[in-house]
Design an enzyme around this catalytic site. Structure first.
Site, mmCIF file in Angstrom:
data_model
loop_
_atom_site.group_PDB
_atom_site.id
_atom_site.type_symbol
_atom_site.label_atom_id
_atom_site.label_comp_id
_atom_site.label_asym_id
_atom_site.label_seq_id
_atom_site.Cartn_x
_atom_site.Cartn_y
_atom_site.Cartn_z
ATOM 1 N N ASP A 113 -32.977 20.015 22.143
ATOM 2 C CA ASP A 113 -32.166 20.084 21.113
ATOM 3 C C ASP A 113 -30.671 19.408 21.375
ATOM 4 O O ASP A 113 -30.187 19.573 22.018
ATOM 5 C CB ASP A 113 -31.810 21.746 20.779
ATOM 6 C CG ASP A 113 -30.800 22.055 19.366
ATOM 7 O OD1 ASP A 113 -31.390 21.601 18.637
ATOM 8 O OD2 ASP A 113 -29.785 22.394 19.976
ATOM 9 N N GLU A 157 -34.567 15.570 20.054
ATOM 10 C CA GLU A 157 -34.036 15.743 18.690
ATOM 11 C C GLU A 157 -32.702 14.975 18.540
ATOM 12 O O GLU A 157 -31.593 15.677 18.834
ATOM 13 C CB GLU A 157 -33.700 17.315 18.448
ATOM 14 C CG GLU A 157 -33.414 17.567 16.899
ATOM 15 C CD GLU A 157 -32.040 18.191 16.948
ATOM 16 O OE1 GLU A 157 -31.487 18.138 15.532
ATOM 17 O OE2 GLU A 157 -31.267 18.385 17.648
HETATM 18 C C1 GLC Z 1 -30.088 21.274 16.269
HETATM 19 C C2 GLC Z 1 -30.731 22.193 15.403
HETATM 20 C C3 GLC Z 1 -29.615 22.731 14.505
HETATM 21 C C4 GLC Z 1 -28.665 23.439 15.159
HETATM 22 C C5 GLC Z 1 -28.061 22.550 16.260
HETATM 23 C C6 GLC Z 1 -27.106 23.138 17.111
HETATM 24 O O1 GLC Z 1 -29.525 19.864 15.629
HETATM 25 O O2 GLC Z 1 -31.740 21.502 14.721
HETATM 26 O O3 GLC Z 1 -30.143 23.801 13.456
HETATM 27 O O4 GLC Z 1 -27.595 23.932 14.357
HETATM 28 O O5 GLC Z 1 -28.795 21.781 17.021
HETATM 29 O O6 GLC Z 1 -27.821 24.008 18.356
#
Ligand code: GLC
Length: 672
Positions: free
Chosen positions: A314, A356
């Site tokens: 993430d 991500e």
């Molecule tokens: C990522 C997640 C998102 C979250 C962020 C902070 O981008 O997809 O939903 O707000 O991380 O953890």
């Protein structure tokens, strides 16, 4: 969320802001030279815990020998030559303990995946992402719904954050208070392990988030830091006054300008400003401290031994902070990923990483490995650009911008895989590059502005019913929330013709995502055409965050109609299942093959080409509600004049004029 910003803050150097630190400007990001003959050049003599069989021990040592160079080189890059050897030896020790504790079942899984390293690239891989409680109540409920997922052809299940979050608003679970336990209302770690085993038996993989940029303010590390423990204060970026925060802010964008402006939060207990890229309660951890790396390596190994197959890294872009930059995608991020990957390859090679990184298209590829990192970092990354351009094509009924932008992306490493998607739990940030827009005669800002207005439904002719997320007054940028059905016009459709048109557009959008190559992931509820949740704001802690509009509870009553094509749910579900089946039979869609964009003959028609050793795949997509012509000479040139559509089995719709005539929102998947 969509972290990519079109409107970056004015590009001052930090030296303008804080002359005292001018010398620390961007350090050149060199990949370390080949190892000199130091002690770090060869693997350390690791001792494995007692009880490991001689065969397993041989295997472990072979893996260490194979991955040690990646491990130690990554460490050198991030922490310097001097510390790398000892840090590496310690991580191998950690991996050894996890290896010894790994179950026989999972050791078999490791072996199977080492024999089939392209397991993520198989065209039969289809993903589904859901919140456990919104999909099935709890972890046991998920196990009960495997037949439903199986019907959709799902082989990869991403359950949204389920490790114990802070109480109250937890950003959908992305503020983790304890990585070693499961949210009590969803079950226990044992339930998670049990579910993983059930999934594995059903031919599915379990995907979980690893939130590694920040922890909740209530996480034990933060609690100890707040109590004055200097060891744990070092786990975070804490500054006594505004000097450094202001210097950093000069070049940092804001992720949540609306409900969490700025990147630093004053904390009374700490008596300092703590780095909080996201919400105030999400404290960025300090990856320049190797103790933090060790903590996360240990967490990863624990989850792996519970049966987790893929970890979604993430907000990976944000891990490393460097003054004078936007603190995204710094080279150390890739070095650290390489280290973590080497650790998992040694202990549990069945486990893969998904990055991500919702960054500018040109900055995305390093997360899949470029240069010296090729094949050494994440196995999967979100194809954010494809998602954005699918929606952009549908709104503008024009493929030229998408053809240019997608066509100019450099190829990814053949061993890496795109994760393609139409919607996910986050908003859509309109990541259209000014350069791409300019190349086709558009203004980037004007087109982005058109898109978020269009999807909010406040543009003439728009059937969309989305919501504007995080409008940024300074840059006049907006983002978009909404389910696929609500954005595409199914929610607002009244007449049968409108329903038909919106359903056809949704089939087309799904076909582009499924026909791209990589793992397509369906966002829960979109398979049934569920509209926005009208009560999203009523749940405690959700009122400020309209992303909850597109995170509805799965409507199981609606799901009962999924086999009845006269209902919207049945139509959408049936179309999707048909695409999934067709995809599974097409080796051309193997994730290693690159998708190319054919020349645009009609601005309403996107044509993609995939050259697989067994033959060519041609995807044809009419993104407009009108009949469009695909020139006969081009069809012949591509060698698909006699092909049949691999989705429906129908012959090409040739017109009497020697051209192919494509009905509104037509899709063709052709092969030679
Ligand atoms: C990522 C997640 C998102 C979250 C962020 C902070 O981008 O997809 O939903 O707000 O991380 O953890």
């Amino acid at each position: 969320p969509a972290l990519w910003r079109s409107g970056q803050p004015p590009c001052r150097t930090h030296a303008d802001v804080c002359p005292a630190i001018g010398k620390n400007a961007r350090v050149s990001a060199a990949v370390p030279p080949p190892l000199a003959a130091t002690s770090a050049a060869s693997p350390p003599p690791t001792s494995l815990p007692a009880g490991v069989s001689p065969d397993r021990e041989v295997m472990f040592r072979a893996r260490v020998a194979r991955w040690w160079p990646d491990l130690v080189n990554g460490l050198r890059m991030a922490y310097g030559d001097e510390r790398a050897g000892a840090l590496g030896a310690d991580l191998v020790e950690l991996a050894g303990a996890a290896f010894a504790a790994r179950s026989d079942r999972l050791h078999v899984r490791d072996l199977e995946r080492m024999l089939r390293p392209d397991w993520l690239q198989d065209p039969s891989m289809v993903g589904y992402a859901a919140y456990t409680e919104r999909f099935a109540g709890d972890l046991r409920g998920v196990a009960d719904h495997l037949p439903y997922l199986d019907e959709l052809g799902v082989r990869y299940l991403h359950l949204m954050p389920l490790l114990r979050p802070r109480e109250g608003d937890s950003d959908g679970g992305y503020a983790v208070a304890d990585y070693r336990s499961v949210r009590a209302d969803l079950g226990s770690m044992d339930d998670l392990e049990h579910l993983a085993a059930r999934l594995h038996d059903a031919g599915m993989s379990l995907v979980l988030d690893l939130v590694l940029n920040h922890v909740a303010r209530e996480h034990e590390w933060a609690v100890k830091a707040r109590a004055g423990d200097p060891t744990y204060r070092e786990y975070f970026h804490v500054f006594p006054d505004r000097d450094m925060p202001d210097a950093y802010e000069a070049t940092l964008p804001e992720v949540f300008p609306d409900f969490a402006p700025g990147n630093f939060t004053w904390d009374e207990d700490l008596q300092g400003w703590v780095w909080t890229t996201f919400n105030e309660f999400q404290w960025d951890v300090n990856w320049s401290n190797p103790a933090v790396l060790r903590e996360y390596a240990s967490i990863i190994l624990d989850l792996a031994n519970r049966g987790v197959d893929v970890l979604r890294l993430d907000a990976i872009a944000f891990l490393w902070k460097r003054l004078g930059t936007d603190c995204q995608g710094e080279p150390e991020v890739h070095a650290l990923t390489q280290v973590l990957r080497a650790v998992t390859r040694i202990a549990c090679p069945a486990v893969a990483f998904k990055a991500e990184a919702i960054v500018a298209p040109t900055k995305l590829l390093p997360y899949l490995g470029t240069g010296a990192y090729s094949g050494k970092v994440s196995d999967l990354a979100y194809h954010n650009s494809l998602m954005v351009h699918v929606w952009s094509m549908l709104a503008s009924q024009d493929v030229r911008l998408a053809a240019h932008a997608l066509g100019s992306l450099p190829p990814k490493p053949t061993t890496a895989t795109w994760l393609t998607y139409l919607r996910c739990h986050d908003d859509i940030g309109w990541a259209i590059m000014d350069e791409d827009a300019g190349a086709v005669g558009l203004s980037g800002h004007a087109h982005r502005s058109f898109l978020w207005h269009w999807y909010a439904g406040d543009h003439f002719g728009s059937p969309a019913r989305g919501l504007v997320f995080q409008y940024n007054r300074e840059t006049d940028d907006g983002r978009t929330s909404g389910t696929a059905a609500s954005l595409i016009g199914l929610q607002s459709a009244g007449s049968a013709a409108e329903v038909e048109s919106a359903a056809a557009a949704l089939r087309l959008a799904n076909a582009m995502v499924l026909g791209w190559g990589g793992i397509p992931v369906i966002w829960s509820g979109d398979e049934l055409g569920q509209p926005n949740d009208p009560r999203w704001a009523l749940e405690p802690g959700h009122g400020d965050d309209n992303r909850w509009a597109h995170r509805p509870r799965l409507d199981w009553e609606r799901a009962e109609h999924r086999h009845d094509r006269t209902t919207t749910a049945g139509r959408v579900f049936g179309d999707l299942v048909e695409l999934v089946r067709a995809r599974g039979s097409l080796v051309h869609l193997h994730g290693s093959v690159e998708t190319q964009i054919a020349p645009v003959d009609d601005p309403g028609v996107l044509v993609t080409v995939r050259e697989h050793p067994v033959g060519r795949f041609v995807g044809v997509y009419n993104v407009t509600p009108q009949w469009r012509m695909w020139p006969g000479w081009r069809v012949n040139e591509l060698g698909v004049a006699d092909a049949v559509d691999r989705i429906t089995g129908d012959a090409l719709p040739w017109g009497g004029d020697g051209n192919v005539w494509l009905p509104p929102f037509a899709v063709l998947w052709l092969t030679t």
